[in-house]
Scaffold this motif. Structure first.
Motif, PDB file in Angstrom:
ATOM      1  N   ASP A   1      -1.170  13.548   3.591  1.00 45.03           N
ATOM      2  CA  ASP A   1      -2.099  12.873   2.628  1.00 45.03           C
ATOM      3  C   ASP A   1      -0.971  11.927   2.000  1.00 45.03           C
ATOM      4  O   ASP A   1       0.418  12.607   2.147  1.00 45.03           O
ATOM      5  N   ALA A   2      -1.040  10.606   2.083  1.00 49.38           N
ATOM      6  CA  ALA A   2      -0.361   9.760   1.358  1.00 49.38           C
ATOM      7  C   ALA A   2      -0.615   9.513   0.256  1.00 49.38           C
ATOM      8  O   ALA A   2      -1.750   8.994  -0.062  1.00 49.38           O
ATOM      9  N   ASP A   3       0.534   9.904  -0.393  1.00 49.00           N
ATOM     10  CA  ASP A   3       0.486  10.613  -1.914  1.00 49.00           C
ATOM     11  C   ASP A   3       0.322   8.924  -2.814  1.00 49.00           C
ATOM     12  O   ASP A   3       1.815   7.963  -2.603  1.00 49.00           O
ATOM     13  N   HIS A   4      -0.549   8.330  -3.576  1.00 52.46           N
ATOM     14  CA  HIS A   4      -0.310   6.561  -3.816  1.00 52.46           C
ATOM     15  C   HIS A   4       0.287   7.227  -5.048  1.00 52.46           C
ATOM     16  O   HIS A   4       0.391   8.022  -5.781  1.00 52.46           O
ATOM     17  N   THR A   5       0.750   6.038  -5.807  1.00 52.73           N
ATOM     18  CA  THR A   5       1.300   5.852  -7.053  1.00 52.73           C
ATOM     19  C   THR A   5       0.049   5.294  -7.904  1.00 52.73           C
ATOM     20  O   THR A   5      -0.766   5.202  -7.552  1.00 52.73           O
ATOM     21  N   ASP A   6       0.386   5.540  -8.995  1.00 54.87           N
ATOM     22  CA  ASP A   6      -1.483   5.406 -10.172  1.00 54.87           C
ATOM     23  C   ASP A   6      -1.210   4.048  -9.803  1.00 54.87           C
ATOM     24  O   ASP A   6      -2.341   3.581 -10.217  1.00 54.87           O
ATOM     25  N   ASP A   7      -0.678   3.651  -9.784  1.00 51.11           N
ATOM     26  CA  ASP A   7      -0.699   1.985  -9.865  1.00 51.11           C
ATOM     27  C   ASP A   7      -0.994   1.400  -8.700  1.00 51.11           C
ATOM     28  O   ASP A   7      -1.460  -0.109  -8.489  1.00 51.11           O
ATOM     29  N   ARG A   8      -1.182   2.259  -6.767  1.00 52.99           N
ATOM     30  CA  ARG A   8      -1.588   1.703  -5.977  1.00 52.99           C
ATOM     31  C   ARG A   8      -0.822   0.746  -5.588  1.00 52.99           C
ATOM     32  O   ARG A   8      -1.319  -0.076  -4.819  1.00 52.99           O
TER      33      ARG A   8
END
Ligand SMILES: [Zn+2]
Length: 91
Positions: free
Chosen positions: A48-55
């Motif tokens: 999966d592409a792992d998002h940063t918390d702030d997207r």
């Protein structure tokens, strides 16, 4: 319908598409590292592409099994290692 569609006009930004394409190239080449556990991602493994918390960007590709676990272990990940990847994949 136009061939391939226009993702830009559909509200799913081109930078996201480009970042995902870059991650896919790394996974396909066998050079991708999981942004969560730091292990190599095999081209044959689901990821999966792992998002940063702030997207605002992606930490990078992650094993699907790792990514599904992050809800539970958020904050436990090795921050030092993740930050290098945040820079690398930031949009
Ligand atoms: Zn992993």
């Amino acid at each position: 319908m136009p061939r391939g569609g226009n993702t830009n006009a559909r509200g799913y930004g081109a930078p996201h598409v480009a970042a995902r394409a870059a991650m896919k190239r790394a996974v396909d080449a066998g050079t991708a590292q999981c942004s969560i556990c730091g292990g190599p991602i095999s081209p044959h493994e689901p990821w999966d592409a792992d998002h940063t918390d702030d997207r605002t960007g992606y930490r990078g590709p992650a094993h699907r099994s790792c990514n599904r676990r992050t809800g539970a272990i958020k904050g436990n990940r090795a921050r030092g290692q993740a930050s290098a990847q945040v820079k690398r994949w930031r949009l």
